[in-house]
Design an enzyme around this catalytic site. Structure first.
Site, PDB file in Angstrom:
ATOM      1  N   LEU A  85       0.721  -1.332  -0.519  1.00  0.00           N
ATOM      2  CA  LEU A  85       0.600   0.285   0.411  1.00  0.00           C
ATOM      3  C   LEU A  85       0.647   1.478   0.459  1.00  0.00           C
ATOM      4  CD1 LEU A  85      -2.424  -2.052   2.465  1.00  0.00           C
ATOM      5  CD2 LEU A  85      -3.624  -0.874   1.667  1.00  0.00           C
ATOM      6  N   ALA A  87       2.548   3.986  -0.759  1.00  0.00           N
ATOM      7  CA  ALA A  87       2.421   5.397  -2.155  1.00  0.00           C
ATOM      8  C   ALA A  87       2.620   6.371  -1.938  1.00  0.00           C
ATOM      9  CB  ALA A  87       1.383   4.749  -2.957  1.00  0.00           C
ATOM     10  N   THR A 134      -5.398   2.181  -7.098  1.00  0.00           N
ATOM     11  CA  THR A 134      -6.573   3.228  -7.658  1.00  0.00           C
ATOM     12  C   THR A 134      -7.468   2.810  -8.940  1.00  0.00           C
ATOM     13  OG1 THR A 134      -7.163   5.643  -7.236  1.00  0.00           O
ATOM     14  CG2 THR A 134      -4.563   4.284  -8.511  1.00  0.00           C
ATOM     15  N   ASP A 135      -8.783   3.400  -8.265  1.00  0.00           N
ATOM     16  CA  ASP A 135      -9.607   3.881  -9.658  1.00  0.00           C
ATOM     17  C   ASP A 135      -9.126   4.375 -10.671  1.00  0.00           C
ATOM     18  OD1 ASP A 135     -10.731   5.557  -8.141  1.00  0.00           O
ATOM     19  OD2 ASP A 135     -12.733   5.197  -8.213  1.00  0.00           O
ATOM     20  N   GLU A 136      -8.080   5.392 -10.455  1.00  0.00           N
ATOM     21  CA  GLU A 136      -8.485   6.879 -10.919  1.00  0.00           C
ATOM     22  C   GLU A 136      -7.138   6.404 -12.353  1.00  0.00           C
ATOM     23  OE1 GLU A 136      -7.219   9.906  -8.638  1.00  0.00           O
ATOM     24  OE2 GLU A 136      -8.227   9.421  -7.217  1.00  0.00           O
ATOM     25  N   TYR A 160       0.096  11.552 -10.391  1.00  0.00           N
ATOM     26  CA  TYR A 160      -0.847  10.157  -9.660  1.00  0.00           C
ATOM     27  C   TYR A 160      -1.251   8.930 -10.070  1.00  0.00           C
ATOM     28  CZ  TYR A 160      -3.706   7.708  -5.730  1.00  0.00           C
ATOM     29  OH  TYR A 160      -4.066   6.646  -5.677  1.00  0.00           O
ATOM     30  N   ALA A 162      -1.034   7.829 -13.089  1.00  0.00           N
ATOM     31  CA  ALA A 162       0.212   8.102 -13.834  1.00  0.00           C
ATOM     32  C   ALA A 162       0.976   7.223 -13.140  1.00  0.00           C
ATOM     33  CB  ALA A 162       0.728   8.768 -15.113  1.00  0.00           C
ATOM     34  N   LYS A 164       0.342   5.563 -10.267  1.00  0.00           N
ATOM     35  CA  LYS A 164      -0.401   3.858 -10.029  1.00  0.00           C
ATOM     36  C   LYS A 164      -0.252   3.265 -11.234  1.00  0.00           C
ATOM     37  CE  LYS A 164      -1.221   2.886  -6.276  1.00  0.00           C
ATOM     38  NZ  LYS A 164      -1.077   2.661  -5.272  1.00  0.00           N
TER      39      LYS A 164
HETATM   40  P1  NAD Z   1      -1.277   7.588   2.957  1.00  0.00           P
HETATM   41  O1  NAD Z   1      -1.277   8.485   1.969  1.00  0.00           O
HETATM   42  O2  NAD Z   1      -2.619   7.703   4.142  1.00  0.00           O
HETATM   43  O3  NAD Z   1      -0.365   6.259   3.177  1.00  0.00           O
HETATM   44  C1  NAD Z   1       0.660   6.024   2.472  1.00  0.00           C
HETATM   45  C2  NAD Z   1       1.745   5.304   3.002  1.00  0.00           C
HETATM   46  O4  NAD Z   1       2.960   5.161   2.667  1.00  0.00           O
HETATM   47  C3  NAD Z   1       2.201   6.589   4.594  1.00  0.00           C
HETATM   48  O5  NAD Z   1       2.052   5.922   6.068  1.00  0.00           O
HETATM   49  C4  NAD Z   1       3.614   6.845   4.323  1.00  0.00           C
HETATM   50  O6  NAD Z   1       4.510   6.825   5.160  1.00  0.00           O
HETATM   51  C5  NAD Z   1       3.868   5.654   3.173  1.00  0.00           C
HETATM   52  N1  NAD Z   1       5.080   5.739   2.260  1.00  0.00           N
HETATM   53  C6  NAD Z   1       5.119   7.026   1.759  1.00  0.00           C
HETATM   54  N2  NAD Z   1       5.782   6.683   0.896  1.00  0.00           N
HETATM   55  C7  NAD Z   1       6.682   5.670   1.110  1.00  0.00           C
HETATM   56  C8  NAD Z   1       8.050   5.306   0.717  1.00  0.00           C
HETATM   57  N3  NAD Z   1       8.703   5.988  -0.215  1.00  0.00           N
HETATM   58  N4  NAD Z   1       8.158   3.599   1.406  1.00  0.00           N
HETATM   59  C9  NAD Z   1       7.497   3.964   2.416  1.00  0.00           C
HETATM   60  N5  NAD Z   1       6.029   3.639   2.911  1.00  0.00           N
HETATM   61  C10 NAD Z   1       6.076   4.447   2.397  1.00  0.00           C
HETATM   62  O7  NAD Z   1      -2.397   6.732   1.623  1.00  0.00           O
HETATM   63  P2  NAD Z   1      -3.432   5.698   1.411  1.00  0.00           P
HETATM   64  O8  NAD Z   1      -4.923   6.602   1.273  1.00  0.00           O
HETATM   65  O9  NAD Z   1      -3.674   4.991   2.448  1.00  0.00           O
HETATM   66  O10 NAD Z   1      -3.406   4.896   0.155  1.00  0.00           O
HETATM   67  C11 NAD Z   1      -2.759   3.767   0.373  1.00  0.00           C
HETATM   68  C12 NAD Z   1      -2.222   2.822  -0.728  1.00  0.00           C
HETATM   69  O11 NAD Z   1      -3.624   2.575  -1.588  1.00  0.00           O
HETATM   70  C13 NAD Z   1      -2.078   3.580  -2.074  1.00  0.00           C
HETATM   71  O12 NAD Z   1      -1.263   2.845  -2.772  1.00  0.00           O
HETATM   72  C14 NAD Z   1      -3.100   4.357  -2.559  1.00  0.00           C
HETATM   73  O13 NAD Z   1      -2.563   4.531  -3.866  1.00  0.00           O
HETATM   74  C15 NAD Z   1      -4.336   3.035  -2.863  1.00  0.00           C
HETATM   75  N6  NAD Z   1      -5.710   3.996  -2.762  1.00  0.00           N
HETATM   76  C16 NAD Z   1      -6.083   5.178  -1.489  1.00  0.00           C
HETATM   77  C17 NAD Z   1      -7.282   5.103  -2.169  1.00  0.00           C
HETATM   78  C18 NAD Z   1      -8.156   6.250  -1.338  1.00  0.00           C
HETATM   79  O14 NAD Z   1      -9.638   6.732  -1.344  1.00  0.00           O
HETATM   80  N7  NAD Z   1      -6.997   6.728   0.373  1.00  0.00           N
HETATM   81  C19 NAD Z   1      -8.369   4.360  -2.973  1.00  0.00           C
HETATM   82  C20 NAD Z   1      -7.939   3.939  -3.533  1.00  0.00           C
HETATM   83  C21 NAD Z   1      -6.739   2.969  -3.405  1.00  0.00           C
HETATM   84  P1  TYD Z   2      -9.706  14.091  -2.601  1.00  0.00           P
HETATM   85  O1  TYD Z   2     -10.124  13.745  -1.017  1.00  0.00           O
HETATM   86  O2  TYD Z   2      -8.216  14.670  -2.777  1.00  0.00           O
HETATM   87  O3  TYD Z   2      -9.606  12.513  -3.508  1.00  0.00           O
HETATM   88  P2  TYD Z   2      -8.989  12.218  -5.537  1.00  0.00           P
HETATM   89  O4  TYD Z   2      -8.811  13.473  -5.324  1.00  0.00           O
HETATM   90  O5  TYD Z   2      -8.066  11.085  -4.834  1.00  0.00           O
HETATM   91  O6  TYD Z   2     -10.324  11.744  -6.008  1.00  0.00           O
HETATM   92  O7  TYD Z   2      -9.967  14.914  -3.439  1.00  0.00           O
HETATM   93  C1  TYD Z   2     -11.865  14.396  -3.869  1.00  0.00           C
HETATM   94  C2  TYD Z   2     -12.275  15.459  -4.600  1.00  0.00           C
HETATM   95  O8  TYD Z   2     -12.543  16.701  -3.746  1.00  0.00           O
HETATM   96  C3  TYD Z   2     -11.779  15.695  -5.112  1.00  0.00           C
HETATM   97  O9  TYD Z   2     -12.841  15.961  -7.123  1.00  0.00           O
HETATM   98  C4  TYD Z   2     -11.919  17.179  -5.923  1.00  0.00           C
HETATM   99  C5  TYD Z   2     -11.970  17.645  -4.486  1.00  0.00           C
HETATM  100  N1  TYD Z   2     -11.794  18.106  -3.899  1.00  0.00           N
HETATM  101  C6  TYD Z   2     -12.041  19.379  -3.384  1.00  0.00           C
HETATM  102  O10 TYD Z   2     -13.003  19.722  -4.369  1.00  0.00           O
HETATM  103  N2  TYD Z   2     -11.457  21.001  -2.276  1.00  0.00           N
HETATM  104  C7  TYD Z   2     -10.941  20.331  -1.402  1.00  0.00           C
HETATM  105  O11 TYD Z   2     -10.127  20.984  -0.875  1.00  0.00           O
HETATM  106  C8  TYD Z   2     -10.739  18.542  -1.417  1.00  0.00           C
HETATM  107  C9  TYD Z   2      -8.657  17.706  -0.809  1.00  0.00           C
HETATM  108  C10 TYD Z   2     -10.894  18.275  -3.119  1.00  0.00           C
END
Ligand code: NAD
Ligand code: TYD
Length: 354
Positions: A85, A87, A134-136, A160, A162, A164
């Site tokens: 995870l 990233a 991610t779905d992105e 981001y 790209a 992933k």
């Molecule tokens: P986050 O940013 O909250 O956490 C990322 C973690 O990775 C942190 O603890 C950070 O310290 C660690 N990290 C970053 N760079 C590192 C490195 N070089 N070496 C070791 N550790 C490192 O992220 P998240 O939102 O918990 O997402 C986790 C994963 O899930 C990611 O791969 C993200 O792409 C994927 N994802 C996230 C979402 C979402 O909505 N947040 C949705 C789908 C997929």
């Molecule tokens: P975000 O939580 O950054 O997730 P992602 O860009 O990965 O989907 O943003 C969710 C949505 O909210 C996105 O369309 C961007 C928008 N957004 C705002 O309108 N204002 C904000 O301050 C942030 C952080 C996001």
């Protein structure tokens, strides 16, 4: 102590990773769970205070971009499984600093793949490299009837996504070329406890609490598909144990919200919790300059995961959002510790620039 399996969870100190670590540490005492995390701005060991002394849990601080470190760690533990995870995860940061995303998300992933390939060279039986994506990577949707399927072509549009997408391709290439046992899942936007307050939902909750402006990008028309983080962790558990080697699974809650509607909902929930007159917090909404290249809509079709592996979300959006807001009310210290530091400076600069 001997364990049935040794599993490396990368990024376990982050938002989703901490929920995955907790689930695995508590549900599988027979596994040793090694949390590999660099503790970037997004990593926070406070997220795991409740399980830090569990006998089957180990924390290893390190950078997945550091090839020697990764090889040594894999040599030391001889992992049976990897759940990856770690990233850089925030789209806005990827726009200002794309190379950080190339390094961690692409090179870091390749370092992990190489290390797994080396230690599993002679025996791949029962091994699993699970890449959390991610779905992105699928790009954006315009037709409201359309959803992302596992077969949808990749069309990443931010640095981001790209990065992933690139890492997903490498994971699949290692399966095809070297026979590495892999799994990939692509999930929609998560929300829940421990969500870092640069992301939409926790940012809004915290700003409403502090009566600060609520920055809505563009017209607030963009649509995201929200899933409770603990349901994502449950899906990762099911896929890790029962997914088909080489398979891809989309994960989503079938729960689409236009940003502005979601911000209105959060304002109303918060007004009630804070004892403010209905409509008060909506007055904080501030439309700001749109994100560059802002994807219009994401929407996941998770039928494959639901029919093949029997997963489904355990909470409705109403229940999940209520649990999330309650968690922030019980943990303002958690968010204050973060926002009083360097992140606050970053956010101020972002906001002032918009
Ligand atoms: P986050 O940013 O909250 O956490 C990322 C973690 O990775 C942190 O603890 C950070 O310290 C660690 N990290 C970053 N760079 C590192 C490195 N070089 N070496 C070791 N550790 C490192 O992220 P998240 O939102 O918990 O997402 C986790 C994963 O899930 C990611 O791969 C993200 O792409 C994927 N994802 C996230 C979402 C979402 O909505 N947040 C949705 C789908 C997929
Ligand atoms: P975000 O939580 O950054 O997730 P992602 O860009 O990965 O989907 O943003 C969710 C949505 O909210 C996105 O369309 C961007 C928008 N957004 C705002 O309108 N204002 C904000 O301050 C942030 C952080 C996001």
């Amino acid at each position: 102590m001997s364990f049935e399996k040794k599993i490396c969870i990368t990024g376990g100190a982050g938002f989703i990773g901490s929920h995955v670590v907790r689930l695995f540490v508590t549900k599988y005492p027979q596994y040793q769970i090694v949390n590999l995390d660099k503790l970037t701005y997004a990593g926070n060991l406070e997220n795991l205070k409740d399980i830090e002394n569990a006998p089957n849990y180990v924390f290893e601080k390190g950078d997945i971009v550091d090839e020697n470190f990764v090889n040594q760690l894999f040599g030391k533990y001889q992992f049976d499984g990897v759940i990856h995870l770690a990233a850089e995860s925030h789209v806005d940061r990827s726009i200002t600093d794309p190379m950080a995303f190339v390094k961690t998300n692409v090179i870091g992933t390749c370092n992990l793949l190489n290390a797994a390939k080396t230690i599993w060279k002679d025996n791949k039986e029962g091994k699993r490299f699970y890449h959390v994506s991610t779905d992105e990577v699928y790009g954006e949707l315009h037709n409201p009837e359309e959803f992302f399927l596992e077969t949808t072509s990749y069309d990443p549009r931010s640095p981001y996504s790209a990065s992933k997408a690139s890492s997903d391709h490498f994971v699949r290439a290692y399966h095809n070329t070297y026979g590495l046992p892999i799994l990939v899942s692509n999930c929609s936007n998560n929300y829940g406890p421990n969500h870092f307050p640069e992301k939409l939902i926790p940012l809004m909750i915290n700003n409403i609490r502090n009566s600060k402006p609520l920055p809505v990008y563009g017209k607030g028309e963009n649509v995201r598909d929200w899933l409770f983080v603990k349901d994502h962790a449950r899906a990762i558990d099911v896929i890790f144990h029962e997914g088909t080697n080489g398979g891809t699974y989309n994960i989503g809650g079938n729960n689409e919200w236009k940003n502005i509607d979601l911000v209105h909902l959060l304002c109303d929930i918060m007004d009630q919790k804070l004892g403010k007159a209905a409509g008060t917090s909506r007055g904080l909404i501030t439309y700001v300059k749109d994100r560059a290249g802002h994807d219009l809509r994401y929407a996941i079709d998770a039928t494959k995961l639901m029919t093949e592996l029997g997963w489904e979300p355990s909470v409705t959006f109403e229940q999940g959002l209520a649990q999330t807001v309650d968690w922030y009310f019980d943990n303002w210290d958690w968010i204050d510790n973060i926002t009083s530091g360097s992140y606050e400076k970053y956010y101020q600069e972002m906001y002032e620039a918009s």
